[in-house]
Scaffold this active site. Structure first.
Site, PDB file in Angstrom:
ATOM      1  N   GLY A 107       0.792  -1.215   0.000  1.00 45.32           N
ATOM      2  CA  GLY A 107       0.000   0.000   0.000  1.00 45.32           C
ATOM      3  C   GLY A 107       0.825   1.266   0.000  1.00 45.32           C
ATOM      4  O   GLY A 107       2.031   1.266   0.254  1.00 45.32           O
ATOM      5  N   HIS A 335       2.438 -10.585   7.017  1.00 47.83           N
ATOM      6  CA  HIS A 335       2.371  -9.175   6.631  1.00 47.83           C
ATOM      7  C   HIS A 335       3.757  -8.518   6.680  1.00 47.83           C
ATOM      8  O   HIS A 335       3.903  -7.354   7.056  1.00 47.83           O
ATOM      9  CB  HIS A 335       1.394  -8.417   7.515  1.00 47.83           C
ATOM     10  CG  HIS A 335       0.603  -7.367   6.791  1.00 47.83           C
ATOM     11  ND1 HIS A 335      -0.506  -7.658   6.042  1.00 47.83           N
ATOM     12  CD2 HIS A 335       0.775  -6.030   6.673  1.00 47.83           C
ATOM     13  CE1 HIS A 335      -1.001  -6.555   5.521  1.00 47.83           C
ATOM     14  NE2 HIS A 335      -0.223  -5.541   5.880  1.00 47.83           N
ATOM     15  N   ARG A 338       4.861  -6.806   9.914  1.00 45.80           N
ATOM     16  CA  ARG A 338       4.345  -5.483  10.249  1.00 45.80           C
ATOM     17  C   ARG A 338       3.186  -5.518  11.246  1.00 45.80           C
ATOM     18  O   ARG A 338       2.750  -4.466  11.705  1.00 45.80           O
ATOM     19  CB  ARG A 338       3.872  -4.769   8.968  1.00 45.80           C
ATOM     20  CG  ARG A 338       5.012  -4.414   8.046  1.00 45.80           C
ATOM     21  CD  ARG A 338       4.521  -3.941   6.693  1.00 45.80           C
ATOM     22  NE  ARG A 338       3.725  -2.725   6.745  1.00 45.80           N
ATOM     23  CZ  ARG A 338       4.211  -1.503   6.912  1.00 45.80           C
ATOM     24  NH1 ARG A 338       5.520  -1.335   7.078  1.00 45.80           N
ATOM     25  NH2 ARG A 338       3.416  -0.457   6.909  1.00 45.80           N
ATOM     26  N   SER A 367       6.582 -12.676   2.714  1.00 48.75           N
ATOM     27  CA  SER A 367       7.214 -12.174   3.945  1.00 48.75           C
ATOM     28  C   SER A 367       8.607 -12.781   4.109  1.00 48.75           C
ATOM     29  O   SER A 367       8.756 -13.985   4.297  1.00 48.75           O
ATOM     30  CB  SER A 367       6.373 -12.465   5.192  1.00 48.75           C
ATOM     31  OG  SER A 367       5.077 -11.927   5.082  1.00 48.75           O
ATOM     32  N   GLY A 368       9.616 -11.930   4.011  1.00 50.42           N
ATOM     33  CA  GLY A 368      10.991 -12.352   4.199  1.00 50.42           C
ATOM     34  C   GLY A 368      11.722 -12.753   2.941  1.00 50.42           C
ATOM     35  O   GLY A 368      12.909 -13.098   3.002  1.00 50.42           O
ATOM     36  N   ARG A 370      13.853 -12.242  -0.066  1.00 49.47           N
ATOM     37  CA  ARG A 370      14.815 -11.200  -0.412  1.00 49.47           C
ATOM     38  C   ARG A 370      15.532 -11.429  -1.735  1.00 49.47           C
ATOM     39  O   ARG A 370      16.231 -10.551  -2.222  1.00 49.47           O
ATOM     40  CB  ARG A 370      15.865 -11.064   0.704  1.00 49.47           C
ATOM     41  CG  ARG A 370      15.280 -10.678   2.061  1.00 49.47           C
ATOM     42  CD  ARG A 370      14.646  -9.312   2.003  1.00 49.47           C
ATOM     43  NE  ARG A 370      14.066  -8.881   3.267  1.00 49.47           N
ATOM     44  CZ  ARG A 370      12.775  -8.667   3.463  1.00 49.47           C
ATOM     45  NH1 ARG A 370      11.912  -8.890   2.481  1.00 49.47           N
ATOM     46  NH2 ARG A 370      12.319  -8.231   4.627  1.00 49.47           N
ATOM     47  N   ARG A 390       8.849  -5.970  -0.155  1.00 45.39           N
ATOM     48  CA  ARG A 390       9.701  -4.804   0.081  1.00 45.39           C
ATOM     49  C   ARG A 390      10.764  -4.562  -0.984  1.00 45.39           C
ATOM     50  O   ARG A 390      11.022  -3.403  -1.337  1.00 45.39           O
ATOM     51  CB  ARG A 390      10.383  -4.919   1.438  1.00 45.39           C
ATOM     52  CG  ARG A 390       9.527  -4.442   2.606  1.00 45.39           C
ATOM     53  CD  ARG A 390      10.359  -4.344   3.868  1.00 45.39           C
ATOM     54  NE  ARG A 390       9.556  -3.967   5.018  1.00 45.39           N
ATOM     55  CZ  ARG A 390       8.920  -4.825   5.815  1.00 45.39           C
ATOM     56  NH1 ARG A 390       9.011  -6.142   5.570  1.00 45.39           N
ATOM     57  NH2 ARG A 390       8.218  -4.400   6.843  1.00 45.39           N
TER      58      ARG A 390
END
Length: 455
Positions: A107, A335, A338, A367-368, A370, A390
């Protein structure tokens, strides 16, 4: 970005393009490591924007555990196998996908780049990677879908307190060409996000990340009704001081409401209108439903005929109940660390969920993640597909759509290399025999890192 030659393998095409461009002095638009991405994004973004994108719940133990759990597994290389041709594709929701990657919903991408979700959409479509459109987007789903053309897209639903709004979102998702609905279940309460609390920053209170709402006819009517009836703001909220920051927030709300069509006229008219502020208050009222239970999930079948996946499941009992409820898939996710500190890391939860589901529906993991080696580990432990989060947000912050493209491209390329060096020629070949647990001596110390250390 120049087209990648994949005739001799995806990774080789990427490496060749990078090294050949380097002859003329060109370098990649974004770093190839997660640590480098995060550091470059921090240099680019405001303190508030970086904290929101990078931060986790509490002391961020869950964020650290997510990545450290991948470190508990090691890929066992195999040699002297013909791996000249490799098939990265998977079967997912009745379609053959070019790679196991899915871009997870993130988001408020306007914090990273002005082009926000549209830039991510263009990169995803160009690379043939499904993109899960965020419920908390900075651009309406119709605009993002238009940027994707025929690119595969799904829609994430945060279950609102308004059933009429939920149904409207899903009608719009169907009309926008979304292939599936991902119901996120772990945000019925806002996590204790310490970085954001320290900066007193929540983007939604500034009208950011609510474009799906302000562009929705049901939500617009809720806002107008609020204004007509003069509904007060939260009485427990302190008065907002008038200064440069608060005025900038008002202008930002007005711009967002005007772009979404909630208010007419010019920016000055939007600033004077009560609708932008009322939209924020209405959003805060309806955003989540803490009373949501399994029984309510039956409603989603009334709202859409699309496949429905439940996101935020880490317990095998919940996974089994989702299958029994007729859901079409599961996303093992916390999440991105988060929502709750000291949560179980996703890759540690994955095997038990996979075992309980027993192949009845696809099981995705996020999640996680990389890099491409993490993708290979997740698939080896039974995941059907893997969500990336991310890293692409950091790529967006650094270099817009090109940055997203390079992050996703690099992840796919590393996965391709890992696949081949493990002696496999297809994503479907990955299984537990490709891995071994790391010994305790080789494991990194557990525990959350400080904020000044790379996650």
């Amino acid at each position: 970005m120049a087209r990648i030659d994949t005739s001799r393998g995806y990774a080789r095409g990427v490496q060749s393009a990078v090294y050949r461009a380097g002859i003329a002095g060109a370098r990649p638009a974004v770093p190839t490591t997660f640590a480098g991405l995060e550091q470059a994004a921090e240099r680019t973004l405001s303190a508030e924007a970086f904290a929101y994108l990078a931060g986790g719940a509490g002391a961020e133990h869950t964020m650290a555990a997510n990545t450290e759990a991948f470190g508990r597994w090691q890929v066992v290389p195999r040699v002297l196998r013909d791996v000249a041709e490799r098939d990265l594709s998977i079967e997912l929701l009745g379609r053959r996908r070019a790679t196991p990657l899915v871009l997870s919903p993130l988001g408020v991408m306007e914090l990273a780049h002005p082009d926000a979700d549209v830039a991510v959409a263009r990169a995803a479509a160009a690379l043939d990677v499904p993109y899960v459109l965020s419920n908390q987007a900075s651009r309406p789903m119709e605009e993002v879908a238009a940027a994707m053309g025929d690119g595969a897209r799904w829609f994430q639903l945060y279950w609102s307190a308004s059933d009429e709004l939920n149904a409207s979102f899903l009608r719009r998702a169907e009309a926008s060409g979304c292939e599936a609905i991902v119901v996120t279940l772990d945000t019925h309460l806002l996590g204790w996000r310490t970085r954001d609390l320290d900066l007193a920053f929540l983007p939604f209170t500034r009208g950011q990340g609510i474009a799906q709402y302000t562009s929705d006819p049901v939500f617009a009517e809720l806002v107008r009704e609020r204004v007509r009836h003069g509904a007060p703001a939260d009485p427990s909220a302190p008065a907002v001081k008038v200064n440069a920051k608060s005025l900038a927030a008002v202008v930002g709300m007005a711009r967002g409401a005007r772009r979404a069509g909630l208010v007419d006229g010019g920016l000055a008219d939007a600033v004077r209108s009560p609708l932008p502020r009322a939209a924020v208050e209405t959003f805060l009222d309806v955003f989540a439903d803490p009373s949501l239970t399994w029984d309510a999930l039956a409603k989603v079948r009334e709202w859409t005929d699309l496949p429905v996946l439940l996101k935020g499941i880490v317990h095998p009992d919940d996974a089994e109940r989702a299958v029994d409820a007729g859901m079409d898939g599961i996303v093992v996710s916390n999440h991105g660390g988060r929502q709750i500190d000291r949560s179980v890391p996703t890759v540690a939860a994955l095997p038990a969920v996979v075992e309980r589901v027993a192949g009845r529906v696809p099981v995705l993991l996020d999640s996680g993640v990389r890099g491409g080696a993490d993708v290979a580990i997740a698939l080896s432990l039974g995941a059907t597909a893997v969500g990336l989060g991310r890293p692409y947000a950091y790529g967006l912050a650094i270099a817009g759509a090109s940055g997203v493209s390079e992050v996703v491209r690099n992840t796919i390329a590393e996965f391709d290399v890992t696949l081949g060096l493990a002696g496999c020629t297809a994503a479907a070949d990955l299984g537990p025999d490709v891995l071994r647990p790391s010994s305790p001596v080789e494991e990194r110390p557990s525990g959350a890192r400080t904020r000044h250390e790379t996650r």
